[in-house]
Design a protein around this motif. Structure first.
Motif, mmCIF file in Angstrom:
data_model
loop_
_atom_site.group_PDB
_atom_site.id
_atom_site.type_symbol
_atom_site.label_atom_id
_atom_site.label_comp_id
_atom_site.label_asym_id
_atom_site.label_seq_id
_atom_site.Cartn_x
_atom_site.Cartn_y
_atom_site.Cartn_z
ATOM 1 N N GLU A 23 0.857 -1.185 0.000
ATOM 2 C CA GLU A 23 0.000 0.000 0.000
ATOM 3 C C GLU A 23 0.896 1.239 0.000
ATOM 4 N N TYR A 24 0.786 2.017 -1.080
ATOM 5 C CA TYR A 24 1.653 3.175 -1.269
ATOM 6 C C TYR A 24 0.828 4.464 -1.248
ATOM 7 N N TRP A 25 1.341 5.488 -0.569
ATOM 8 C CA TRP A 25 0.631 6.745 -0.399
ATOM 9 C C TRP A 25 1.482 7.911 -0.905
ATOM 10 N N ARG A 81 -3.867 7.427 -0.701
ATOM 11 C CA ARG A 81 -3.369 6.148 -1.185
ATOM 12 C C ARG A 81 -3.298 6.174 -2.703
ATOM 13 N N VAL A 90 -2.071 -0.095 -4.716
ATOM 14 C CA VAL A 90 -1.818 -1.355 -4.024
ATOM 15 C C VAL A 90 -1.304 -2.321 -5.086
#
Length: 301
Positions: free
Chosen positions: A68-70, A75, A78
């Protein structure tokens, strides 16, 4: 001070030990690589890194499924990251990752000043931005290969060759600038090697620093050349890269020392700039074809 490499960066990734290599091969900017590894993370977000005009290039050394990258507090994706995948992160966009499973990666730090210097040395327009896709990693063989070359130095810094590290980190910066920044030289430099005076000066400096090593940028500066052009010209003239030439000269010196039976192999290693006896043995065998002990014995026949 940047938070994007070394122990300060490791703290943002929730690891206690974050070995790093820093180089100023470009004189005007630092480039660095940091190794981060955690086998039992607590499920939590990575810490926020101070915003700056710089990029991180992450290289996965372990599978990281469902990452999970923000970015900018939202966000962004994924996705599954595999060993060998690379991701680019813009530090102006507050990149963060949810750390809920074991991870192991390398993070290359490329500030804007380094990208500008690379473009200037290539006689190319400066790069506005890097093109990257936050939703997935890319299987970039060049980044993966260069990263693997740095792992031994991160784990055994006492055996690291400064010239070699300069070469690898500079090569990665140039690759990123060309592949993701679209950098193209406006004109090719004249083809050729070093002038005779430059050969003399470069080899003089390298020989004077056989024991402790010397930064590539210092040798290039003494020859009046950029680091990238000097490296190319040195190899073209002498047939090997500067760091390899330095190792070969250490082996030549070790042969002289080995003729003195009063010196142990560890003494010879220390006198010739090798970190220890095993380091001497590896370099000697690669260059001569036999171990230093066997070579010494052959002198008695």
């Amino acid at each position: 001070m940047t938070e994007a490499y070394g122990q300060r960066f490791g703290e943002r990734l929730r690891v206690e030990n974050a070995p790093a290599i820093v180089t100023r091969a470009l004189r005007t900017a630092d480039m660095a690589v940091t190794e981060v590894k955690c086998d039992n993370p607590l499920p939590e977000m990575s810490g926020s890194i101070q915003q700056e005009d710089a990029f991180l290039v992450g290289l996965q050394l372990r599978d990281f499924p469902n990452r999970e990258y923000w970015e900018d507090g939202r966000r962004a994706s994924v996705c599954d990251l595999r060993v060998g995948d690379s991701c680019l992160y813009d530090l102006k966009r507050e990149p963060r990752v949810f750390l809920d499973k074991p991870y192991h990666s390398l993070a290359f730090y490329l500030p804007r000043a380094a990208l500008d210097a690379i473009a200037d040395e290539a006689n190319a327009p400066r790069i506005r931005d890097l093109s990257y896709e936050p939703r997935a990693g890319v299987n970039d063989v060049t980044i993966s290969s260069l990263g693997s070359l740095l792992l031994p130095a991160l784990r055994h810094p006492d055996q690291a060759n400064l010239l070699f590290l300069d070469h690898v980190l500079l090569a990665l910066g140039v690759h990123v600038a060309q592949t993701y920044g679209g950098m193209r030289p406006m004109s090719q430099p004249a083809r050729g090697g070093l002038a005779p005076w430059q050969v003399r000066r470069a080899t003089e400096i390298l020989r004077a620093n056989l024991k402790g090593g010397v930064a590539l940028r210092e040798v290039a500066r003494e020859c009046g050349l950029s680091v990238s052009y000097f490296s190319h010209a040195f190899r073209r003239t002498l047939g090997v890269a500067p760091h390899q030439w330095l190792i070969e000269q250490r082996v030549v010196l070790s042969k002289e020392k080995l003729r003195d039976n009063g010196l142990s192999l560890s003494d010879v290693a220390a006198d010739c700039g090798f970190s220890d006896q095993s380091h001497l043995s590896r370099a000697f065998r690669q260059t001569v074809g036999v171990s230093p002990g066997a070579w010494r014995q052959s002198l008695k026949r």
